[in-house]
Design a protein around this motif. Structure first.
Motif, PDB file in Angstrom:
ATOM      1  N   ASN A 129       0.828  -1.211   0.000  1.00  0.00           N
ATOM      2  CA  ASN A 129       0.000   0.000   0.000  1.00  0.00           C
ATOM      3  C   ASN A 129       0.859   1.257   0.000  1.00  0.00           C
ATOM      4  N   LEU A 130       1.846   1.260   0.889  1.00  0.00           N
ATOM      5  CA  LEU A 130       2.654   2.474   1.028  1.00  0.00           C
ATOM      6  C   LEU A 130       3.473   2.741  -0.229  1.00  0.00           C
ATOM      7  N   SER A 131       3.899   1.687  -0.902  1.00  0.00           N
ATOM      8  CA  SER A 131       4.718   1.881  -2.096  1.00  0.00           C
ATOM      9  C   SER A 131       3.928   2.592  -3.181  1.00  0.00           C
ATOM     10  N   THR A 132       2.642   2.320  -3.244  1.00  0.00           N
ATOM     11  CA  THR A 132       1.874   3.030  -4.263  1.00  0.00           C
ATOM     12  C   THR A 132       1.681   4.483  -3.851  1.00  0.00           C
ATOM     13  N   ARG A 133       1.653   4.712  -2.547  1.00  0.00           N
ATOM     14  CA  ARG A 133       1.472   6.094  -2.106  1.00  0.00           C
ATOM     15  C   ARG A 133       2.771   6.893  -2.230  1.00  0.00           C
ATOM     16  N   PHE A 134       3.879   6.273  -1.882  1.00  0.00           N
ATOM     17  CA  PHE A 134       5.174   6.963  -1.980  1.00  0.00           C
ATOM     18  C   PHE A 134       6.037   6.238  -3.010  1.00  0.00           C
ATOM     19  N   PRO A 135       6.076   6.725  -4.219  1.00  0.00           N
ATOM     20  CA  PRO A 135       6.849   6.009  -5.244  1.00  0.00           C
ATOM     21  C   PRO A 135       8.324   5.887  -4.883  1.00  0.00           C
ATOM     22  N   LEU A 136       8.818   6.761  -4.025  1.00  0.00           N
ATOM     23  CA  LEU A 136      10.255   6.713  -3.728  1.00  0.00           C
ATOM     24  C   LEU A 136      10.580   5.755  -2.597  1.00  0.00           C
ATOM     25  N   LEU A 137       9.545   5.235  -1.947  1.00  0.00           N
ATOM     26  CA  LEU A 137       9.800   4.358  -0.807  1.00  0.00           C
ATOM     27  C   LEU A 137      10.582   3.122  -1.236  1.00  0.00           C
ATOM     28  N   SER A 138      10.135   2.536  -2.333  1.00  0.00           N
ATOM     29  CA  SER A 138      10.786   1.299  -2.778  1.00  0.00           C
ATOM     30  C   SER A 138      12.266   1.507  -3.106  1.00  0.00           C
ATOM     31  N   PRO A 139      12.623   2.481  -3.958  1.00  0.00           N
ATOM     32  CA  PRO A 139      14.065   2.648  -4.207  1.00  0.00           C
ATOM     33  C   PRO A 139      14.849   2.972  -2.951  1.00  0.00           C
ATOM     34  N   CYS A 140      14.248   3.726  -2.042  1.00  0.00           N
ATOM     35  CA  CYS A 140      14.993   4.106  -0.840  1.00  0.00           C
ATOM     36  C   CYS A 140      15.222   2.892   0.063  1.00  0.00           C
ATOM     37  N   ILE A 141      14.214   2.069   0.214  1.00  0.00           N
ATOM     38  CA  ILE A 141      14.395   0.859   1.024  1.00  0.00           C
ATOM     39  C   ILE A 141      15.471  -0.015   0.402  1.00  0.00           C
ATOM     40  N   ARG A 142      15.415  -0.137  -0.916  1.00  0.00           N
ATOM     41  CA  ARG A 142      16.393  -1.007  -1.573  1.00  0.00           C
ATOM     42  C   ARG A 142      17.796  -0.441  -1.419  1.00  0.00           C
ATOM     43  N   LEU A 143      17.857   0.872  -1.435  1.00  0.00           N
ATOM     44  CA  LEU A 143      19.166   1.502  -1.268  1.00  0.00           C
ATOM     45  C   LEU A 143      19.698   1.289   0.145  1.00  0.00           C
ATOM     46  N   MET A 144      18.822   1.438   1.125  1.00  0.00           N
ATOM     47  CA  MET A 144      19.236   1.200   2.509  1.00  0.00           C
ATOM     48  C   MET A 144      19.728  -0.232   2.673  1.00  0.00           C
ATOM     49  N   LYS A 145      19.003  -1.157   2.060  1.00  0.00           N
ATOM     50  CA  LYS A 145      19.417  -2.554   2.186  1.00  0.00           C
ATOM     51  C   LYS A 145      20.763  -2.772   1.509  1.00  0.00           C
ATOM     52  N   THR A 146      20.926  -2.139   0.356  1.00  0.00           N
ATOM     53  CA  THR A 146      22.203  -2.274  -0.335  1.00  0.00           C
ATOM     54  C   THR A 146      23.330  -1.722   0.515  1.00  0.00           C
ATOM     55  N   TRP A 147      23.033  -0.615   1.159  1.00  0.00           N
ATOM     56  CA  TRP A 147      24.056   0.005   2.010  1.00  0.00           C
ATOM     57  C   TRP A 147      24.450  -0.942   3.147  1.00  0.00           C
ATOM     58  N   LEU A 148      23.447  -1.524   3.789  1.00  0.00           N
ATOM     59  CA  LEU A 148      23.733  -2.454   4.874  1.00  0.00           C
ATOM     60  C   LEU A 148      24.473  -3.675   4.345  1.00  0.00           C
TER      61      LEU A 148
END
Lengths: 313, 1134
Positions: B835-854
């Motif tokens: 649900n949130l990903s459709t509301r915030f299009p940038l949420l998905s790339p940001c989460i993926r980036l955080m995971k990549t960083w970790l």
């Protein structure tokens, strides 16, 4: 690492048996593993204890083959003198296979009262119904122990003597030397095997599941029968045991509790009917506010203690 | 003026304020001020907290409430005021310096009037100091004369004088105002820069005196006051010896002021022209048509500095909260990078104070004051913010006590102070005003969110870093251009004119792609008094920040006006040039339009649009010198692909790469629902995997020849039945039968689909034992499990049943939490993220980036995906500056900044994952209570280090009970701190790639994996890539290897064997190393049988007890033996 000369011969009554580990491409340095060996002296004496050796700190990749090979061929004794090798984890498994359920079963046996009240179906007799293992070889955790059972006491003594001799004569024993092909390999092969075993043959798993379900059904039916019997027949004292499953709708403890709570709620009555009620409520609220204020003050004080920032960045 | 009626209504319930509730409750609570101001008055403040705890807006609690937002907030504000205002003690040195300067200035002898030429020559010949004449330079044949005579008076003005200056790390500014005597000016000096030229000479005289004074060693420089080139001032820095006031951490400016009555106010109103060209002087009627508001206001500000000091002092006498509200305002502005200077937005502490003082006098409905004198400091602050947010001073200029002034609407905001004849917002630009209002609005939004830390976000956190603010930043070379818009003669500097032009062009061209455009001209540094002018550096660049509209910013088609609307169409064509084309759209309309191709994944549509506009409207020079700080962040995400088509799919912005898998999931869902022959109906099919909520690090690529590596988990729940067995173990076995059946029917229904049953947790009979892997011919890979609700009940019964041993109960307990995590929370969490990903299009790339960083820091196996997801959701749902991030870079940096500051030891993480409605305060309090209880039970945080709760998981330990432990959590924080510090330090030259480079020096040993087993870009399977397309047919052999990840299994087994003694670090996305740290608790200990590590016997110590120590060397050998052919080598830190 300490040289083997500095290593004492014995520790707390255990003979120390140093084992050289084979050199590896990824770890070319020499390494020595220390195995501690002593005659087995269990707390509860068993019939086989007198012809057993107790090993402490077995290597993580020990198998029965490894130990047998080490205590016969490698220390220089004839083969075939070892009857059995039991690792600690396996020992535990052997005594209570079936996990928690069988523990209960055992307790049932000990206490008469329990036995009568028990309606749990114990499934300890599940041959042919177990899930296939997904590993080709078990690993031992660090510091684990093993019991080696010899055919007779003389062989056990001979083995112990041989262990002492190895130490005295400084013979280098290489762990697992000569049996490399007899045990499943470690490394990627092990994991590939595991991956393949994770997906067992459908026929096999179907059979085991069917077996299990049949046995489970049979147990359930026999339990039901005995329960029904108990319900109908008084025991020797003339009492009829109350058992589960008597009525068509089994009463559930949770449901009863819920009902009782609802009833309680209903009986409460109005909360702001009398003047004293609203007065008390007001008082309560004021008390609550004072409490909250004190709490907040405490929180700020703690923040200060933690040196949280009160200064703009 | 506040009607006294307010006082009378003290504490009475509100009779008739339903119409405008918001202001009324502020006013009413304002009546309580006297009580409130004494913090010691416990009851009053607790009463106010009642309302704050409940919903502040419900009418029943309006009565004596919300003087502060909550008790806690109030206490924090008190603390803040204490901290920022306490600088009395160390100001002695600065005060001495001020006194010294005053004596020097008072000693200066008068200088007779002389011509400009004479004056300049004299400065040249006998002094080193030059005259800082503003542009345009005075003509040498000008008729007026320059003179110096004793100042009328010398005063300290500004916030320091009013004691509202704030103490921060920045230098404190002290203004020493020297009022020039009337005698050196003439009546008409307000015209044509004459005042400013005379003023410049006066300043030069002061500078000369200070420079040449023997008893002082101050270092002086010229500087433009607030960046306004008309107003050079002297900047005094600490000297040596007695003159060293650096301990006071302040900066003294000697500013010039003029007598307020010198020039008639009517001549300098914003609609008057005071700069006349030669031709215009002949024809005055024309010249009056083009007013010079900036020049006029600059002149007026010179004449009214003392008047404002008095005015503000008066205000603080009238209203008790005023001084503190000024401090709060200053802090708030500072944290948002708003300053009084032209480059800082033109709105500083002084403007804030003036605005409040004016609003205390009027500005409201029918000229009534907006603010009441009875307001507390926080109320004044909040009401002023509200005024900023709600009132548009551009569209509706506000005139206070100025009925006589007629202000024509322009694009500049106007708040005109009639009493002193000045628009106090004269330094503001349209963009800085928009930014200020945006900040005010978002701060107010913040107060509506019960879960954000209001105090921290409002006053403590700093939002100066443009990287955390703007999705896109462009640097443009500053060009000096004449204001082209009109023939205006106003004294706007050329740089500002260029900014205005850039603003207009970008605003028109970008439209709704951006929600705000912010332009920062370069700061004007101080310069030595040996030069009359500041040397403009060639390299100075303006910084354009774009606050993006994430949904629209990369739109490929712009639809302009309809072709029929000739006038607009022509304007559109004129603006866009050859880029504009006439198109017929699907809906039949014929419109002017722009098409932006999306060819190059490296160059986004936005970048194309911006560069096109710059080139067309700001010239080739600006274009070639421009620097688009793009978002390289998405390129940092790992991907696996084999064809260029897929590469493109992966590089598509946002979540488009996930679409094929989502479609495949829908197909699967339909297929399962339509299955015939199952004994029970299906109730629910729920996805429970990052791949199915757009958050997996790698985009799942569907390719018939190469499946994605990891299966996506899906749970199938059947309708209830009382025929499920009564024993947990039997339930697990029954599920196997269901899975076998489902797999069989699915295989029959879809050709080429493969379903295979797999086993898991075979050693734990209470847990789920089996799953079915579904592999579609398209390459989609799912893992089905059966979810049976009854399991929980059975497990709980086992737990309650007194007849089990402790071990049995422990096992049941862990089985319960595993069950809840996998079958209850995971699907809920996945759904919330979808649900949130459709509301915030940038949420998905940001989460993926955080995971990549970790991942890149080898922490990903310790910190659960869900914790990262919650942390990132927080950035979007509870944004600290009050608005969600508009780009991946701001989102990423803000999340890191939060992690860096988050004290997880004593604060819970609470996130509201719901789409619309908010969590109520009771739920929040419950979570808080749970957290405190948990910390009381386990103060050392051995069981759970991080507490992360959300509305769907109020327990807060679901995603953290398996890790991270304290040590890893601390490392997480310190890595985030280092990253934030680096980003801050590097400013706009920041290269995010640097954050993704792990350091290997901290580990005790590092295991290097053989290249064959590192997953690199394509996964382990793709070591050999087939050349011919027709050879890519998948054999059964290939399929059986799907999902095979030996390194992960190896790491898991290492953890199982050595987890107590070694902490392993590994990049789950296919790193080539595994790093390890020895547990420091593995020191020598007395011999016993169950020592939990591989031991070396130590030589007997003589006290009878035998000791052993860990055999690290052999343990490493064991690790190597277990890894076998998968390892290359092990490096041990020396």
């Amino acid at each position: 690492m300490p040289s083997s000369a500095k290593i004492p011969l014995q520790i707390a009554g255990y003979d120390i048996l140093p084992l050289s580990l084979p050199r590896l491409a990824s770890f070319p340095q020499a390494a020595i593993h220390y195995l501690y060996v002593a005659p087995h002296q269990p707390k509860l004496p068993t019939s086989t204890a007198s012809r057993s050796l107790f090993l402490v700190n077995v290597p993580f990749d020990s198998t029965e083959t490894h130990i047998k090979h080490l205590l016969s061929a490698q220390v220089g004794l004839p083969a075939g003198r070892i009857e059995d090798v039991q690792f600690e984890g396996q020992r535990r498994k052997a005594t209570n296979s079936g996990g928690a359920l069988s523990i209960k079963h055992k307790q049932d046996k000990n206490s008469k009262k329990r036995k009568r009240g028990s309606s749990k179906i114990a499934l300890d007799d599940m041959e042919g119904a177990e899930l296939p293992s997904t590993w080709d070889r078990d690993l031992q955790s660090n510091g684990l122990t093993a019991v080696v059972l010899f055919v007779d006491r003389a062989s056990m003594n001979a083995a112990l003597k041989a262990v002492k001799a190895v130490r005295k004569e400084q013979i280098e024993l290489v762990w697992g030397e000569g049996i490399e092909d007899k045990v499943p390999a470690l490394g990627s092969a092990r994991y590939l095997n595991h991956h393949q075993l994770t997906y067992p043959d459908t026929g096999q798993i179907l059979e085991s599941t069917n077996n299990y379900m049949t046995k489970y059904a049979a147990k359930e039916a026999s339990q039901a029968r005995s329960a029904a019997k108990q319900r109908q027949e008084p025991d020797e004292d003339g009492f009829i045991t109350v058992t589960r499953g008597g009525r068509t709708n089994p009463a559930k403890q949770e449901a009863a509790q819920e009902l009782a709570e609802k009833q309680k709620e209903k009986q409460k009555g109005l909360e702001d009917f009398y003047r004293f009620q609203s007065r008390e409520k007001r008082k309560e609220r004021a008390g609550e506010l004072v409490r909250k204020f004190e709490e907040d003050k405490e929180r700020v004080r703690k923040m200060k203690e933690r040196r949280s920032r009160f200064r703009p960045e | 003026m506040v009607p006294p009626a307010y006082k009378k209504r003290k504490r009475s319930p509100l009779p008739s304020h339903n119409g405008d509730r918001e202001p009324s409750h502020i006013q009413d609570s304002g009546a309580l001020f006297e009580q409130q101001s004494k913090v010691a008055d416990k009851m009053a403040s607790t009463r106010s907290s009642l309302a704050a705890q409940n919903d502040t807006r419900s009418p029943s609690t309006l009565t004596p409430c919300s003087i502060y937002h909550s008790n806690l907030f109030q206490l924090q504000v008190d603390e803040l005021l204490l901290k920022v205002r306490s600088h009395e003690g160390r100001m002695a040195n600065a005060e001495n310096a001020l006194r010294k300067l005053k004596t020097i200035i008072e000693r200066i002898p008068n200088r007779e009037p002389r011509s400009i030429l004479q004056a300049e020559r004299e400065q040249h010949e006998s002094h080193t100091v030059r005259i800082p004449f503003p542009n345009p330079q005075p003509k040498t044949d000008a008729k007026f004369t320059l003179a110096y005579s004793k100042p009328a008076n010398i005063n300290v003005v500004g916030s320091y004088a009013r004691k509202t200056a704030i103490q921060t790390e920045d230098q404190l500014g002290i203004d020493l105002a020297v009022t020039m005597p009337l005698s050196i000016f003439q009546d008409k000096d307000y015209l044509n820069y004459r005042y400013f030229h005379k003023r410049a000479y006066y300043l030069a005289c002061l500078a000369t005196a200070i420079e040449e004074a023997e008893e002082c060693t101050f270092v002086i420089k010229y500087m433009y006051q607030h960046g306004n080139h008309l107003q050079p001032v002297i900047n005094v820095s600490p000297g040596t010896g007695d003159d060293d006031f650096s301990r006071s951490n302040c900066q003294i400016s000697i500013v010039l002021a003029a007598n307020g009555a010198m020039f008639p106010m009517s001549k300098t109103l914003p609609d008057k022209n005071c700069v006349r060209t030669k031709t215009e002087e002949a024809n005055t009627s024309d010249s009056l048509a083009i007013p010079t508001p900036f020049y006029n206001a600059s002149l007026r500000s010179e004449c009214s500095s003392l008047a404002y000091l008095k005015f503000l002092h008066g205000a603080s006498l009238q209203s008790i909260g005023f001084a503190n509200a000024c401090v709060l305002g200053s802090v708030w502005l500072r944290q948002r990078g708003m300053r009084a200077s032209l480059s800082g937005g033109g709105f500083g502490a002084f403007e804030w104070a003036c605005m409040m003082a004016l609003l205390l006098q009027g500005g409201g409905h029918k000229g009534k004051p907006v603010l009441s004198k009875g307001y507390s400091s926080y109320q004044l602050f909040k009401a002023t913010l509200k005024f900023l947010a709600m009132t548009d001073l551009v569209a509706k200029p506000l005139l206070i006590k100025a009925e006589f002034v007629d202000v024509t609407a322009s694009e500049h905001p106007v708040l005109f102070d009639g009493a002193r004849g000045m628009n106090i917002l004269y330094k503001m630009t349209p963009w800085s005003y928009a930014m200020l209002r945006h900040d005010a609005r978002s701060t107010l939004d913040l107060f509506d969110d019960p879960l954000s830390d209001h105090f921290h976000a409002c006053f403590i956190a700093s939002f100066n870093d443009p990287k955390q603010k703007f999705g896109s930043i462009i640097l443009l070379p500053l060009r000096q251009i004449r204001p082209s818009a009109s023939r205006t003669t106003d004294a706007i500097s050329e740089g500002m004119a260029f900014c205005g032009q850039a603003y207009q062009a970008l605003k028109t061209g970008l439209g709704d792609r951006v929600s705000l455009i912010d332009i920062k001209p370069p700061e004007k540094p101080a310069w030595s008094p040996m030069n009359s002018k500041q040397h403009t550096t060639r390299t100075s660049r303006i910084q354009v920040g774009l606050l993006l509209n994430p949904e629209q910013s990369n739109r490929t088609v712009d639809r302009g006006p309809s072709a029929e609307d000739k006038e607009k169409a022509a304007a559109f064509r004129k603006f866009w040039g050859e880029k504009a084309e006439l198109r017929r759209f699907k809906d039949g309309s014929i419109q002017e339009s722009l098409i932006w191709p999306q060819k190059d994944p490296q160059k986004t549509v936005l970048e194309q649009v911006v560069t096109y506009i710059i080139r067309r409207h700001l010239g080739e020079e600006a274009f070639s010198g421009s620097n688009f700080i793009r978002e390289p962040l998405e390129c940092l995400l790992p991907y696996q692909s084999i064809t260029s088509a897929e590469a493109r799919a992966v590089h598509q912005p946002g979540m488009t790469g996930f679409e094929p898998l989502m479609t495949a999931f829908e197909i699967l869902e339909k297929a399962i629902r339509s299955l015939k022959g199952l004994p029970l109906q299906i109730r629910q099919i729920s996805p429970a995997h990052p791949q199915l909520c757009y958050t997996s690090t790698r985009v799942p690529i569907l390719n018939p020849s190469q499946c994605q590596m990891d299966p996506a988990n899906v749970h199938v729940q059947f309708e209830g039945s009382n025929r499920w067995p009564d024993v947990i173990e039997a339930v697990q076995r029954t599920k196997i039968a269901f899975l076998l059946k489902m797999g069989e029917i699915l295989e029959e229904a879809t050709p080429n689909l493969s379903a295979r049953l797999g086993l898991e947790n075979t050693d734990r009979k209470m847990l789920n034992n089996a799953f079915v892997d579904i592999i579609y011919p398209s390459g989609a890979f799912f893992r089905l499990r059966v979810h049976q609700e009854g399991e929980l009940h059975l497990l709980e019964r086992t737990l309650r049943d007194g007849s089990h041993t402790q071990a049995g109960r422990d096992e049941a307990g862990s089985a319960i939490s595993t069950y809840k995590r996998n079958f209850v929370h995971a699907p809920l969490h996945t759904q919330a993220l979808r649900n949130l990903s459709t509301r915030f299009p940038l949420l998905s790339p940001c989460i993926r980036l955080m995971k990549t960083w970790l991942d890149s820091h080898l922490l990903s196996t310790h910190i659960s995906d869900e914790l990262i997801e919650l942390l990132t959701i927080r950035t979007f749902k509870h944004p600290v500056p009050g608005y969600p991030p508009d780009g991946t870079m701001p989102a990423f940096l803000r999340t890191l900044a939060f992690v860096a500051k988050w004290d997880w030891r004593s604060e819970p993480l609470i996130v509201d994952c719901s789409k619309e409605e908010k969590m109520d305060s009771k739920a929040i309090n419950d979570i808080q209570f749970r957290f405190e209880a948990l910390r009381k039970l386990d103060p050392a945080r051995n069981r759970v280090a991080i507490f992360a709760a959300s509305n769907i998981d109020p327990k807060g330990v679901t995603w953290t009970e398996l890790g991270p432990p304290n040590m890893i959590a601390a490392r997480f924080t310190s890595l985030a701190r280092a990253a934030t510090a680096l980003a801050k330090e590097q400013g706009l030259a920041f290269e995010p790639e640097a954050l993704f480079v792990p350091s290997m020096t901290d580990y005790d040993f590092v295991i290097y994996l053989a290249p064959k087993f590192t997953m690199g870009q394509h996964g382990a399977e793709k070591a050999v890539e087939p050349v011919f397309k027709n050879l890519q047919t998948r054999t059964q052999e290939d399929r059986s290897r799907l999902g095979f990840n030996p390194v992960r299994m190896y790491v898991d087994e290492l953890r199982k064997l050595y987890g107590n003694n070694v902490v392993f670090f590994y990049n789950s996305q296919g790193g080539s190393v595994i790093a390890g740290l020895w547990n420091p608790q593995t020191g020598p200990r007395p011999w016993r049988i169950g020592v939990p590590y591989n031991t070396t016997p130590l030589a007997s110590s003589g006290d009878g007890e035998d000791y052993v120590s860990i055999n690290k060397h052999t343990t490493l050998h064991d690790i190597a033996r277990l890894g076998g052919d998968m390892l290359l080598r092990i490096e041990v830190k020396q």
